[in-house]
Design a protein around this motif. Structure first.
Motif, PDB file in Angstrom:
ATOM      1  N   CYS A 277      28.558  36.736  51.220  1.00 60.52           N
ATOM      2  CA  CYS A 277      28.002  36.501  49.884  1.00 60.52           C
ATOM      3  C   CYS A 277      29.128  36.260  48.878  1.00 60.52           C
ATOM      4  CB  CYS A 277      27.144  37.695  49.473  1.00 60.52           C
ATOM      5  SG  CYS A 277      26.419  37.519  47.853  1.00 60.52           S
ATOM      6  N   THR A 278      30.169  37.093  48.945  1.00 58.31           N
ATOM      7  CA  THR A 278      31.285  36.922  48.006  1.00 58.31           C
ATOM      8  C   THR A 278      31.868  35.520  48.144  1.00 58.31           C
ATOM      9  OG1 THR A 278      31.820  39.264  48.080  1.00 58.31           O
ATOM     10  CG2 THR A 278      33.567  37.798  47.332  1.00 58.31           C
ATOM     11  N   SER A 279      32.095  35.070  49.366  1.00 56.52           N
ATOM     12  CA  SER A 279      32.746  33.767  49.492  1.00 56.52           C
ATOM     13  C   SER A 279      31.801  32.636  49.094  1.00 56.52           C
ATOM     14  CB  SER A 279      33.371  33.591  50.876  1.00 56.52           C
ATOM     15  OG  SER A 279      32.418  33.234  51.790  1.00 56.52           O
ATOM     16  N   ALA A 280      30.491  32.783  49.353  1.00 56.27           N
ATOM     17  CA  ALA A 280      29.545  31.733  48.928  1.00 56.27           C
ATOM     18  C   ALA A 280      29.476  31.634  47.398  1.00 56.27           C
ATOM     19  CB  ALA A 280      28.161  32.014  49.498  1.00 56.27           C
ATOM     20  N   VAL A 281      29.479  32.783  46.724  1.00 54.76           N
ATOM     21  CA  VAL A 281      29.394  32.762  45.255  1.00 54.76           C
ATOM     22  C   VAL A 281      30.709  32.243  44.652  1.00 54.76           C
ATOM     23  CG1 VAL A 281      29.135  34.212  43.185  1.00 54.76           C
ATOM     24  CG2 VAL A 281      27.639  34.573  45.160  1.00 54.76           C
ATOM     25  N   ARG A 282      31.816  32.683  45.215  1.00 58.38           N
ATOM     26  CA  ARG A 282      33.128  32.215  44.720  1.00 58.38           C
ATOM     27  C   ARG A 282      33.227  30.691  44.875  1.00 58.38           C
ATOM     28  NH1 ARG A 282      36.618  35.594  47.922  1.00 58.38           N
ATOM     29  NH2 ARG A 282      36.373  33.948  49.430  1.00 58.38           N
ATOM     30  N   GLN A 283      32.799  30.205  46.040  1.00 58.60           N
ATOM     31  CA  GLN A 283      32.820  28.758  46.297  1.00 58.60           C
ATOM     32  C   GLN A 283      31.895  28.019  45.322  1.00 58.60           C
ATOM     33  OE1 GLN A 283      32.421  26.773  50.456  1.00 58.60           O
ATOM     34  NE2 GLN A 283      30.361  27.344  49.827  1.00 58.60           N
ATOM     35  N   ALA A 284      30.695  28.572  45.109  1.00 63.09           N
ATOM     36  CA  ALA A 284      29.739  27.924  44.204  1.00 63.09           C
ATOM     37  C   ALA A 284      30.319  27.824  42.787  1.00 63.09           C
ATOM     38  CB  ALA A 284      28.432  28.712  44.183  1.00 63.09           C
ATOM     39  N   LEU A 285      30.967  28.889  42.337  1.00 62.08           N
ATOM     40  CA  LEU A 285      31.562  28.861  40.987  1.00 62.08           C
ATOM     41  C   LEU A 285      32.652  27.793  40.924  1.00 62.08           C
ATOM     42  CD1 LEU A 285      31.712  32.703  40.279  1.00 62.08           C
ATOM     43  CD2 LEU A 285      30.188  31.034  39.175  1.00 62.08           C
ATOM     44  N   ALA A 286      33.432  27.677  41.987  1.00 65.24           N
ATOM     45  CA  ALA A 286      34.506  26.673  42.008  1.00 65.24           C
ATOM     46  C   ALA A 286      33.920  25.252  42.003  1.00 65.24           C
ATOM     47  CB  ALA A 286      35.394  26.883  43.230  1.00 65.24           C
TER      48      ALA A 286
ATOM     49  N   ALA B 206      28.846  42.478  46.113  1.00 64.77           N
ATOM     50  CA  ALA B 206      29.498  41.277  46.655  1.00 64.77           C
ATOM     51  C   ALA B 206      29.528  40.160  45.603  1.00 64.77           C
ATOM     52  CB  ALA B 206      28.769  40.804  47.908  1.00 64.77           C
ATOM     53  N   VAL B 207      28.451  40.035  44.832  1.00 62.09           N
ATOM     54  CA  VAL B 207      28.434  39.052  43.742  1.00 62.09           C
ATOM     55  C   VAL B 207      29.485  39.444  42.695  1.00 62.09           C
ATOM     56  CG1 VAL B 207      27.058  38.113  41.831  1.00 62.09           C
ATOM     57  CG2 VAL B 207      26.014  38.397  44.094  1.00 62.09           C
ATOM     58  N   GLY B 208      29.520  40.742  42.368  1.00 61.70           N
ATOM     59  CA  GLY B 208      30.504  41.230  41.389  1.00 61.70           C
ATOM     60  C   GLY B 208      31.932  40.944  41.836  1.00 61.70           C
ATOM     61  N   GLN B 209      32.177  41.091  43.123  1.00 60.70           N
ATOM     62  CA  GLN B 209      33.510  40.811  43.667  1.00 60.70           C
ATOM     63  C   GLN B 209      33.867  39.328  43.443  1.00 60.70           C
ATOM     64  OE1 GLN B 209      35.575  42.987  44.827  1.00 60.70           O
ATOM     65  NE2 GLN B 209      37.138  41.564  45.545  1.00 60.70           N
TER      66      GLN B 209
ATOM     67  N   SER C 230      36.856  34.991  40.671  1.00 59.08           N
ATOM     68  CA  SER C 230      36.758  33.611  40.169  1.00 59.08           C
ATOM     69  C   SER C 230      37.563  33.443  38.874  1.00 59.08           C
ATOM     70  CB  SER C 230      35.293  33.302  39.894  1.00 59.08           C
ATOM     71  OG  SER C 230      35.177  32.160  39.104  1.00 59.08           O
ATOM     72  N   ASP C 231      38.016  32.213  38.646  1.00 58.31           N
ATOM     73  CA  ASP C 231      38.712  31.899  37.384  1.00 58.31           C
ATOM     74  C   ASP C 231      37.718  31.660  36.256  1.00 58.31           C
ATOM     75  OD1 ASP C 231      41.055  31.897  38.745  1.00 58.31           O
ATOM     76  OD2 ASP C 231      41.047  29.722  39.123  1.00 58.31           O
ATOM     77  N   VAL C 232      36.444  31.506  36.587  1.00 61.09           N
ATOM     78  CA  VAL C 232      35.465  31.156  35.549  1.00 61.09           C
ATOM     79  C   VAL C 232      35.190  32.382  34.683  1.00 61.09           C
ATOM     80  CG1 VAL C 232      33.148  30.266  35.112  1.00 61.09           C
ATOM     81  CG2 VAL C 232      34.410  29.489  37.132  1.00 61.09           C
ATOM     82  N   PRO C 233      35.353  32.258  33.356  1.00 59.89           N
ATOM     83  CA  PRO C 233      35.103  33.418  32.488  1.00 59.89           C
ATOM     84  C   PRO C 233      33.652  33.886  32.563  1.00 59.89           C
ATOM     85  CG  PRO C 233      36.136  31.610  31.269  1.00 59.89           C
ATOM     86  CD  PRO C 233      35.774  31.070  32.611  1.00 59.89           C
ATOM     87  N   ARG C 234      33.460  35.192  32.506  1.00 59.25           N
ATOM     88  CA  ARG C 234      32.110  35.778  32.584  1.00 59.25           C
ATOM     89  C   ARG C 234      31.147  35.129  31.598  1.00 59.25           C
ATOM     90  NH1 ARG C 234      27.684  36.677  32.701  1.00 59.25           N
ATOM     91  NH2 ARG C 234      26.513  38.607  32.450  1.00 59.25           N
TER      92      ARG C 234
END
Ligand SMILES: NC(=O)c1ccc[n+]([C@@H]2O[C@H](COP(=O)([O-])OP(=O)(O)OC[C@H]3O[C@@H](n4cnc5c(N)ncnc54)[C@H](OP(=O)(O)O)[C@@H]3O)[C@@H](O)[C@H]2O)c1
Length: 274
Positions: free
Chosen positions: A27-36, A53-56, A61-65
């Protein structure tokens, strides 16, 4: 990106990433990838066991909250005031944030005090812990009660909606009352893309059937979609669905498909026609 806004505090990108049933590092890697890749809307829930996992991913991510729309939900066995408050506190801690952008009741409760639950939901919004509030899996009668009898400033309803399941009465009501309708399971878990009508439309435009299924929803006023995708390829394809040029004939053909195939209906689901 195309966004949905309401007078009660919602400002949500029309395409989000669904995160169920991903957990842990997947989940962490899917969300990180999606943000990128450009996603700015993530859909989670306490019941998905993946808020940490989402919080991680948010932390990595570099994207600001403040550029990310985050939806979470409270499960139906925690709808009493103290339990709902604690559920949101737990979510905020797991997600590593001081507010979510949209907080939903995930399913109607059983033998519950609807008014007290809604009062608590509204209070959490007033306190700034949720920028906007909504309900998921509420049939029209219950939604009417919340809006018209309890006067709750809801911004959204999240329900199953796709090319094989109709939601016209809820959609009409949502538009009349300034609610966004978030379509969950928008690909019908692959069944929409299997339809010959959808495949033919995709071939005509040189796009994927899954993109046609998503764009049919996105072209409807007030509708957002949250397809779950783990691969880079599927995440990119779903984002690009916004650019698919459906015409009136395509839309009419998809509208004409049978609309009775509900994928999600657990034993605690409400009577959908109530
Ligand atoms: N509120 C509720 O009660 C509720 C209930 C159910 C779901 N939801 C939310 O809605 C989200 C989405 O619903 P869902 O997961 O039930 O179903 P869905 O989004 O309709 O379908 C997900 C499936 O489609 C595949 N897929 C995604 N993009 C694709 C593409 N471009 N081409 C081909 N296949 C593609 C995914 O595979 P890959 O992962 O391999 O990419 C996954 O197997 C959930 O993750 C959850 O956040 C909410």
């Amino acid at each position: 990106m195309h966004r949905l806004t309401t007078r009660h505090g919602l400002d949500m990108p029309a395409i989000g990433l669904g995160t169920w049933p991903m957990t842990g590092e997947q989940c962490t890697s899917a969300v990180r990838q999606a943000l990128a890749l450009g996603y700015r809307h993530i859909d989670t829930a306490t019941a998905y066991n993946n808020e940490d996992a989402v919080g991680q991913a948010l932390r990595e991510s570099d994207v600001p909250r403040e550029q990310i729309h985050l939806t979470t939900k409270v499960w139906w066995d925690r709808l009493a005031p103290t339990a709902m408050r604690q559920s949101l506190e737990d979510s905020l801690r797991a997600l590593g944030t001081d507010h979510v952008d949209l907080f939903h009741i995930h399913w109607p409760g059983q033998d519950w005090d609807l008014a007290r639950s809604i009062e608590t939901l509204v209070a959490l919004r007033d306190e700034g812990k949720a920028r906007a509030i909504g309900v998921a899996n509420f049939p029209l009668g219950l939604l009417r009660q919340v809006i018209e009898e309890l006067g709750a400033p809801l911004s959204a309803i999240q329900v199953e909606y796709h090319a094989l399941l109709g939601q016209q009465p809820l959609l009409d009501y949502a538009r009349q009352h300034d609610l966004a309708l978030t379509a969950y399971t928008p690909l019908a878990r692959g069944r929409a893309a299997e339809q010959q009508v959808i495949r033919d439309i995709a071939a005509k435009h040189g796009v994927l059937p899954s993109q046609v299924a998503l764009k049919w929803l996105l072209d409807q006023d007030g509708v957002a979609v949250i397809p779950k995708a783990s691969s880079r390829e599927n995440q990119l394809a779903n984002l690009a669905a916004l650019d698919v040029p459906l015409d009136a004939q395509d839309r009419a053909l998809i509208a004409g498909l049978p609309k009775d195939q509900r994928v999600v209906s657990p034993e605690f689901a409400p009577d959908w026609n109530s």
